[in-house]
Design an enzyme around this catalytic site. Sequence first.
Site, PDB file in Angstrom:
ATOM      1  N   ILE A  55       0.876  -1.144  -0.077  1.00  0.00           N
ATOM      2  CA  ILE A  55       0.037   0.141  -0.147  1.00  0.00           C
ATOM      3  C   ILE A  55       0.835   1.347  -0.174  1.00  0.00           C
ATOM      4  O   ILE A  55       0.424   2.377   0.064  1.00  0.00           O
ATOM      5  CB  ILE A  55      -0.953   0.177   1.204  1.00  0.00           C
ATOM      6  CG1 ILE A  55      -0.342  -0.258   2.511  1.00  0.00           C
ATOM      7  CG2 ILE A  55      -1.885  -0.959   0.937  1.00  0.00           C
ATOM      8  CD1 ILE A  55       0.489   0.920   3.098  1.00  0.00           C
TER       9      ILE A  55
ATOM     10  N   LYS B  18       4.083   1.871   1.702  1.00  0.00           N
ATOM     11  CA  LYS B  18       5.049   1.982   2.776  1.00  0.00           C
ATOM     12  C   LYS B  18       6.402   2.435   2.505  1.00  0.00           C
ATOM     13  O   LYS B  18       6.955   3.618   2.842  1.00  0.00           O
ATOM     14  CB  LYS B  18       5.124   0.915   3.706  1.00  0.00           C
ATOM     15  CG  LYS B  18       3.694   0.667   4.859  1.00  0.00           C
ATOM     16  CD  LYS B  18       4.142  -0.458   5.812  1.00  0.00           C
ATOM     17  CE  LYS B  18       5.031  -1.505   5.272  1.00  0.00           C
ATOM     18  NZ  LYS B  18       4.409  -2.483   4.290  1.00  0.00           N
TER      19      LYS B  18
ATOM     20  N   LYS C 131      15.036  -0.726   6.972  1.00  0.00           N
ATOM     21  CA  LYS C 131      14.160  -1.796   6.628  1.00  0.00           C
ATOM     22  C   LYS C 131      14.474  -3.251   7.452  1.00  0.00           C
ATOM     23  O   LYS C 131      15.179  -3.967   6.866  1.00  0.00           O
ATOM     24  CB  LYS C 131      14.093  -1.990   5.073  1.00  0.00           C
ATOM     25  CG  LYS C 131      13.166  -3.070   4.789  1.00  0.00           C
ATOM     26  CD  LYS C 131      11.552  -2.786   4.719  1.00  0.00           C
ATOM     27  CE  LYS C 131      10.644  -3.776   4.194  1.00  0.00           C
ATOM     28  NZ  LYS C 131       9.193  -3.212   4.146  1.00  0.00           N
TER      29      LYS C 131
ATOM     30  N   GLU D  63      11.141   1.540   8.342  1.00  0.00           N
ATOM     31  CA  GLU D  63       9.957   0.896   7.810  1.00  0.00           C
ATOM     32  C   GLU D  63       9.544  -0.453   8.321  1.00  0.00           C
ATOM     33  O   GLU D  63      10.558  -1.167   8.156  1.00  0.00           O
ATOM     34  CB  GLU D  63      10.289   0.900   6.031  1.00  0.00           C
ATOM     35  CG  GLU D  63       8.758   0.590   5.535  1.00  0.00           C
ATOM     36  CD  GLU D  63       9.203   0.183   4.036  1.00  0.00           C
ATOM     37  OE1 GLU D  63       8.359  -0.618   3.359  1.00  0.00           O
ATOM     38  OE2 GLU D  63      10.343   0.393   3.472  1.00  0.00           O
TER      39      GLU D  63
ATOM     40  N   GLY E 205       4.654  -5.343   6.188  1.00  0.00           N
ATOM     41  CA  GLY E 205       3.484  -5.527   6.131  1.00  0.00           C
ATOM     42  C   GLY E 205       2.619  -4.695   6.844  1.00  0.00           C
ATOM     43  O   GLY E 205       2.988  -3.544   6.714  1.00  0.00           O
TER      44      GLY E 205
ATOM     45  N   ASN F  72      -2.286   7.252   0.703  1.00  0.00           N
ATOM     46  CA  ASN F  72      -1.801   7.084  -0.783  1.00  0.00           C
ATOM     47  C   ASN F  72      -2.681   6.332  -1.610  1.00  0.00           C
ATOM     48  O   ASN F  72      -3.437   5.330  -1.433  1.00  0.00           O
ATOM     49  CB  ASN F  72      -0.534   5.912  -0.435  1.00  0.00           C
ATOM     50  CG  ASN F  72       0.333   5.659  -1.586  1.00  0.00           C
ATOM     51  OD1 ASN F  72       0.242   6.396  -2.435  1.00  0.00           O
ATOM     52  ND2 ASN F  72       0.508   4.343  -1.671  1.00  0.00           N
TER      53      ASN F  72
ATOM     54  N   PRO G  46      -0.826  11.129  -4.676  1.00  0.00           N
ATOM     55  CA  PRO G  46      -1.647  10.793  -5.729  1.00  0.00           C
ATOM     56  C   PRO G  46      -0.993   9.476  -6.364  1.00  0.00           C
ATOM     57  O   PRO G  46       0.246   9.039  -6.147  1.00  0.00           O
ATOM     58  CB  PRO G  46      -1.393  11.719  -6.866  1.00  0.00           C
ATOM     59  CG  PRO G  46      -0.032  12.235  -6.559  1.00  0.00           C
ATOM     60  CD  PRO G  46       0.208  12.170  -5.154  1.00  0.00           C
ATOM     61  N   HIS G  47      -1.862   8.821  -7.345  1.00  0.00           N
ATOM     62  CA  HIS G  47      -1.360   7.319  -7.909  1.00  0.00           C
ATOM     63  C   HIS G  47      -0.140   7.914  -9.028  1.00  0.00           C
ATOM     64  O   HIS G  47      -0.268   8.365  -9.944  1.00  0.00           O
ATOM     65  CB  HIS G  47      -2.343   6.857  -8.767  1.00  0.00           C
ATOM     66  CG  HIS G  47      -2.073   5.496  -9.395  1.00  0.00           C
ATOM     67  ND1 HIS G  47      -1.964   4.393  -8.423  1.00  0.00           N
ATOM     68  CD2 HIS G  47      -1.728   5.064 -10.655  1.00  0.00           C
ATOM     69  CE1 HIS G  47      -1.621   3.297  -9.181  1.00  0.00           C
ATOM     70  NE2 HIS G  47      -1.379   3.724 -10.530  1.00  0.00           N
TER      71      HIS G  47
END
Length: 239
Positions: A16, A18, A40, A118, A121, A178, A211-212
């Site tokens: 999504i 992150k 990460k 980050e 999941g 997002n 935005p996308h």
Amino acid sequence: MTTPLSLFVTGTDTEIGKTLVSAALLRGFTRAGLRAAGMKPIAAGAFEVSGVWHNEDADLLDAASSVVLPPMLRTPYLLKAPAAPHIVAALENVTLEIAHIVDCHVQALELADIVVVEGVGGFRVPLTDVHDTADLALALNLPVVLVVGMRLGCISHALLTAEAIAARGLQLAGWVANRVDPDMSFADENIAAIRDRLKRQYDAPLLGIVPHLTPASADAAADCLDTTQLLQTLRAAQR
């Protein structure tokens, strides 16, 4: 000497955004003149290049950082298969130790002004039989930024995740909408519903709407985020 800042980025689900938002925050912090590093801690899904194992998300964080951490600090646990971490770790005979991640984070803070951590999941993804990502966030004791993937069902996902964050005594420092589904119906209305509730219940501001983006761009996403407001919140949390 200024105390380094840090935050934990989680999401309402996997895939999504992150990593995009984490990279965008790193770009924004770098623009603000900070030495910004990305972590990460647990990455599932690796590929080999010239004998070195990489993870796409971790590489994107490196590309967006102004301070690139040594790989063993940036990603203490790099798992090969792209699946739930506790499953892959068991298959690869790896024990995901939260204490080791906390130690790596302490070392990372010595190298940067701000560290963006980050998660993997969603907020409750299992890491072992008894611990999950929420336990990792709690052990790090960091303010949390929630990335909400704007698609059908996102209001409940956002509110449930915010509730889980608050239940552990962690500060929800803000959230990012997002636009993962560019064709989502009533996207603005969904954003407004989440914005009003998270502000009222947790005093968590909307930090921006991404935005996308095709292709995805950390710099373009950074233009959409209010990193100045977030920095003020992080600094206030230190006091």
